[in-house]
Scaffold this motif. Structure first.
Motif, mmCIF file in Angstrom:
data_model
loop_
_atom_site.group_PDB
_atom_site.id
_atom_site.type_symbol
_atom_site.label_atom_id
_atom_site.label_comp_id
_atom_site.label_asym_id
_atom_site.label_seq_id
_atom_site.Cartn_x
_atom_site.Cartn_y
_atom_site.Cartn_z
ATOM 1 N N SER A 14 0.849 -1.181 0.000
ATOM 2 C CA SER A 14 0.000 0.000 0.000
ATOM 3 C C SER A 14 0.891 1.239 0.000
ATOM 4 C CB SER A 14 -0.894 0.015 1.233
ATOM 5 O OG SER A 14 -0.118 0.227 2.397
ATOM 6 N N VAL A 15 0.322 2.364 -0.347
ATOM 7 C CA VAL A 15 1.066 3.621 -0.362
ATOM 8 C C VAL A 15 1.575 3.922 1.042
ATOM 9 C CG1 VAL A 15 0.881 6.112 -0.722
ATOM 10 C CG2 VAL A 15 -0.199 4.531 -2.328
ATOM 11 N N ILE A 16 0.772 3.626 2.064
ATOM 12 C CA ILE A 16 1.190 3.873 3.444
ATOM 13 C C ILE A 16 2.450 3.079 3.766
ATOM 14 C CG2 ILE A 16 0.538 3.513 5.862
ATOM 15 C CD1 ILE A 16 -2.348 4.158 5.021
ATOM 16 N N VAL A 29 13.231 12.020 10.300
ATOM 17 C CA VAL A 29 11.826 11.926 9.922
ATOM 18 C C VAL A 29 11.084 11.102 10.966
ATOM 19 C CG1 VAL A 29 10.218 10.992 8.219
ATOM 20 C CG2 VAL A 29 12.284 12.136 7.452
ATOM 21 N N ILE A 30 9.955 11.615 11.391
ATOM 22 C CA ILE A 30 9.082 10.854 12.282
ATOM 23 C C ILE A 30 7.978 10.268 11.405
ATOM 24 C CG2 ILE A 30 7.472 10.946 14.210
ATOM 25 C CD1 ILE A 30 9.101 13.367 15.245
ATOM 26 N N SER A 31 7.973 8.970 11.274
ATOM 27 C CA SER A 31 6.984 8.319 10.433
ATOM 28 C C SER A 31 5.678 8.129 11.201
ATOM 29 C CB SER A 31 7.486 6.948 9.965
ATOM 30 O OG SER A 31 6.458 6.278 9.264
ATOM 31 N N LEU A 32 4.602 8.609 10.636
ATOM 32 C CA LEU A 32 3.270 8.399 11.195
ATOM 33 C C LEU A 32 2.470 7.466 10.285
ATOM 34 C CD1 LEU A 32 2.536 12.117 12.161
ATOM 35 C CD2 LEU A 32 3.454 10.299 13.606
ATOM 36 N N GLY A 33 3.169 6.752 9.422
ATOM 37 C CA GLY A 33 2.538 5.960 8.377
ATOM 38 C C GLY A 33 1.662 4.817 8.819
ATOM 39 N N ILE A 34 2.153 3.930 9.688
ATOM 40 C CA ILE A 34 1.366 2.745 10.011
ATOM 41 C C ILE A 34 1.116 2.594 11.499
ATOM 42 C CG2 ILE A 34 1.968 1.436 7.939
ATOM 43 C CD1 ILE A 34 4.042 -0.076 9.582
ATOM 44 N N GLY A 35 1.301 3.649 12.251
ATOM 45 C CA GLY A 35 0.983 3.610 13.666
ATOM 46 C C GLY A 35 1.947 2.814 14.517
ATOM 47 N N GLU A 36 3.120 2.559 14.016
ATOM 48 C CA GLU A 36 4.128 1.810 14.762
ATOM 49 C C GLU A 36 4.852 2.765 15.699
ATOM 50 O OE1 GLU A 36 6.202 -1.514 15.924
ATOM 51 O OE2 GLU A 36 4.596 -1.480 14.459
ATOM 52 N N PRO A 37 4.786 2.540 17.009
ATOM 53 C CA PRO A 37 5.460 3.469 17.917
ATOM 54 C C PRO A 37 6.974 3.422 17.758
ATOM 55 C CG PRO A 37 4.600 1.582 19.130
ATOM 56 C CD PRO A 37 4.132 1.441 17.713
ATOM 57 N N ASP A 38 7.621 4.512 18.135
ATOM 58 C CA ASP A 38 9.082 4.570 18.034
ATOM 59 C C ASP A 38 9.744 4.227 19.363
ATOM 60 O OD1 ASP A 38 8.375 6.817 19.418
ATOM 61 O OD2 ASP A 38 9.578 8.205 18.222
ATOM 62 N N PHE A 39 9.047 3.473 20.213
ATOM 63 C CA PHE A 39 9.594 3.045 21.492
ATOM 64 C C PHE A 39 9.126 1.624 21.774
ATOM 65 C CE2 PHE A 39 5.582 5.188 22.135
ATOM 66 C CZ PHE A 39 4.861 4.301 22.923
ATOM 67 N N ASN A 40 9.870 0.936 22.623
ATOM 68 C CA ASN A 40 9.489 -0.426 22.995
ATOM 69 C C ASN A 40 8.316 -0.390 23.972
ATOM 70 O OD1 ASN A 40 11.510 -1.587 21.434
ATOM 71 N ND2 ASN A 40 12.997 -1.471 23.078
ATOM 72 N N THR A 41 7.566 -1.467 24.001
ATOM 73 C CA THR A 41 6.440 -1.564 24.926
ATOM 74 C C THR A 41 6.963 -1.485 26.358
ATOM 75 O OG1 THR A 41 5.281 -2.964 23.345
ATOM 76 C CG2 THR A 41 4.481 -3.000 25.621
ATOM 77 N N PRO A 42 6.366 -0.611 27.193
ATOM 78 C CA PRO A 42 6.824 -0.488 28.585
ATOM 79 C C PRO A 42 6.675 -1.801 29.354
ATOM 80 C CG PRO A 42 5.468 1.392 27.972
ATOM 81 C CD PRO A 42 5.358 0.393 26.853
ATOM 82 N N ALA A 43 7.620 -2.051 30.259
ATOM 83 C CA ALA A 43 7.671 -3.296 31.026
ATOM 84 C C ALA A 43 6.368 -3.629 31.754
ATOM 85 C CB ALA A 43 8.839 -3.259 32.003
#
Length: 106
Positions: A14-16, A29-43
């Motif tokens: 897809s284009v996204i 660049v901060i990608s807002l394309g597919i909703g993937e956070p730029d941090f690991n899931t908190p413990a």
């Protein structure tokens, strides 16, 4: 011999997804394309997920979403909006694209 359906063979990213891949090539660049956070899931969230899994919460939920979550959302939304939002009007999806596909019947 293995044959791949022509429908599958014709699928493209897809284009996204393409935009996300391009954005990943740059450091500023901060990608807002597919909703993937730029941090690991908190413990604490990871631990809660494991705790729930150990309790047997490892199966598919109802197609509309987890009934307890829907009920709590119904109560909170009704309170916040000042009008009744019934559980039947709430559907939990695994992502925005899935929700939009459900709404528009794609």
């Amino acid at each position: 011999m293995l044959y791949i359906s022509k429908n599958i063979d014709a699928l493209r990213y897809s284009v996204i997804r393409e935009m996300s891949q391009v954005a990943a090539q740059y450091d500023d660049v901060i990608s807002l394309g597919i909703g993937e956070p730029d941090f690991n899931t908190p413990a604490p969230i990871i631990e809660k997920a494991f705790e729930d899994a150990r309790k047997g919460h490892t199966h598919y939920t109802h197609a509309q979403g987890d009934p307890q979550l829907i009920e709590k959302l119904s109560v909170n939304l009704s309170k916040d909006l000042g009008k009744t939002v019934s559980p039947e009007c709430i559907m939990i999806t695994h992502g925005a694209m899935n929700g939009l596909a459900n709404v528009f019947g794609v």
